[in-house]
Design a protein around this motif. Structure first.
Motif, short mmCIF file in Angstrom:
data_model
loop_
_atom_site.label_atom_id
_atom_site.label_comp_id
_atom_site.label_asym_id
_atom_site.label_seq_id
_atom_site.Cartn_x
_atom_site.Cartn_y
_atom_site.Cartn_z
N TYR A 11 45.75 34.28 45.92
CA TYR A 11 46.04 35.16 44.79
C TYR A 11 44.77 35.89 44.36
O TYR A 11 43.73 35.26 44.16
N LEU A 12 44.86 37.22 44.24
CA LEU A 12 43.76 38.01 43.72
C LEU A 12 43.97 38.25 42.24
O LEU A 12 45.06 38.65 41.83
N ALA A 13 42.92 38.04 41.45
CA ALA A 13 42.95 38.40 40.03
C ALA A 13 42.45 39.84 39.96
O ALA A 13 41.24 40.10 39.97
N LEU A 14 43.39 40.78 39.94
CA LEU A 14 43.02 42.20 39.99
C LEU A 14 42.28 42.62 38.74
O LEU A 14 42.33 41.95 37.71
N GLY A 15 41.60 43.73 38.83
CA GLY A 15 40.72 44.15 37.76
C GLY A 15 39.36 43.53 38.01
O GLY A 15 39.02 43.18 39.15
N ASN A 16 38.56 43.39 36.96
CA ASN A 16 37.26 42.77 37.17
C ASN A 16 37.13 41.50 36.34
O ASN A 16 37.79 41.33 35.33
N THR A 17 36.28 40.61 36.82
CA THR A 17 36.06 39.31 36.18
C THR A 17 34.58 39.16 35.89
O THR A 17 33.73 39.55 36.69
N ASP A 18 34.27 38.57 34.76
CA ASP A 18 32.90 38.26 34.39
C ASP A 18 32.40 37.16 35.32
O ASP A 18 32.88 36.03 35.27
N MET A 19 31.44 37.48 36.19
CA MET A 19 30.96 36.53 37.18
C MET A 19 30.02 35.48 36.60
O MET A 19 29.55 34.60 37.32
N ARG A 20 29.78 35.51 35.29
CA ARG A 20 29.05 34.41 34.66
C ARG A 20 29.95 33.19 34.54
O ARG A 20 29.48 32.08 34.33
N LYS A 21 31.26 33.40 34.68
CA LYS A 21 32.21 32.29 34.61
C LYS A 21 32.04 31.39 35.84
O LYS A 21 31.87 31.87 36.95
N ALA A 22 32.10 30.11 35.59
CA ALA A 22 32.02 29.13 36.68
C ALA A 22 33.39 28.46 36.80
O ALA A 22 34.41 29.05 36.43
N ILE A 23 33.42 27.26 37.29
CA ILE A 23 34.69 26.57 37.57
C ILE A 23 35.57 26.47 36.33
O ILE A 23 36.76 26.81 36.38
N GLU A 83 49.16 45.81 38.44
CA GLU A 83 49.50 44.39 38.34
C GLU A 83 48.25 43.58 38.01
O GLU A 83 47.14 44.00 38.29
N GLU A 84 48.44 42.41 37.43
CA GLU A 84 47.31 41.54 37.13
C GLU A 84 47.00 40.59 38.27
O GLU A 84 45.86 40.16 38.43
N VAL A 85 48.02 40.25 39.07
CA VAL A 85 47.86 39.30 40.16
C VAL A 85 48.48 39.87 41.41
O VAL A 85 49.56 40.46 41.36
#
Length: 117
Positions: A11-23, A83-85
């Motif tokens: 599953y792709l989380a479309l859009g952008n994600t803050d890569m400072r997030k960890a697990i 879509e979001e996913v």
């Protein structure tokens, strides 16, 4: 990255994600934003705004795994969608990680045969 089994979904989380997030932060995104189970063993893929960092989160028997790739010169061909996913197959994930479009024009389509008895 370990290759997933044939039953593993991507599953792709479309859009952008803050890569400072960890697990912890990414697993919360899977559960709350994507409305999916982070403990399912499926692969959840995230990309940053500049499209040069990719993270893949998955549950492996007794703990979360987080795989990351940062491109030094180029960018990932992250799909654009309202879509979001987005669900893709493992072959398309390998193309994405290699910097290719997930919709290859020259790729062979998946065939399925049914046995007639």
């Amino acid at each position: 990255m370990l290759l997933p089994s044939a039953q593993t979904r991507v599953y792709l989380a479309l859009g952008n994600t803050d890569m400072r997030k960890a697990i912890n932060g990414l697993s919360i995104l899977v559960q709350e934003s994507m409305d999916l189970d982070p403990f399912s063993g499926h692969l959840f893929v995230f990309c940053n705004r500049k499209r040069h960092i990719l993270k893949i989160l998955y549950w492996d028997r007794n703990g979360f795994c987080l795989w990351s790739k940062r491109l030094e010169k180029h960018f990932f061909r992250w799909p654009e969608s309202s879509e979001e996913v987005m669900k893709i197959d493992q072959r398309e994930l390998m193309w994405l990680v290699d910097g290719l479009e997930i919709n290859q024009q020259k790729a062979h389509e998946r065939l399925s045969y049914s046995l007639l008895f």
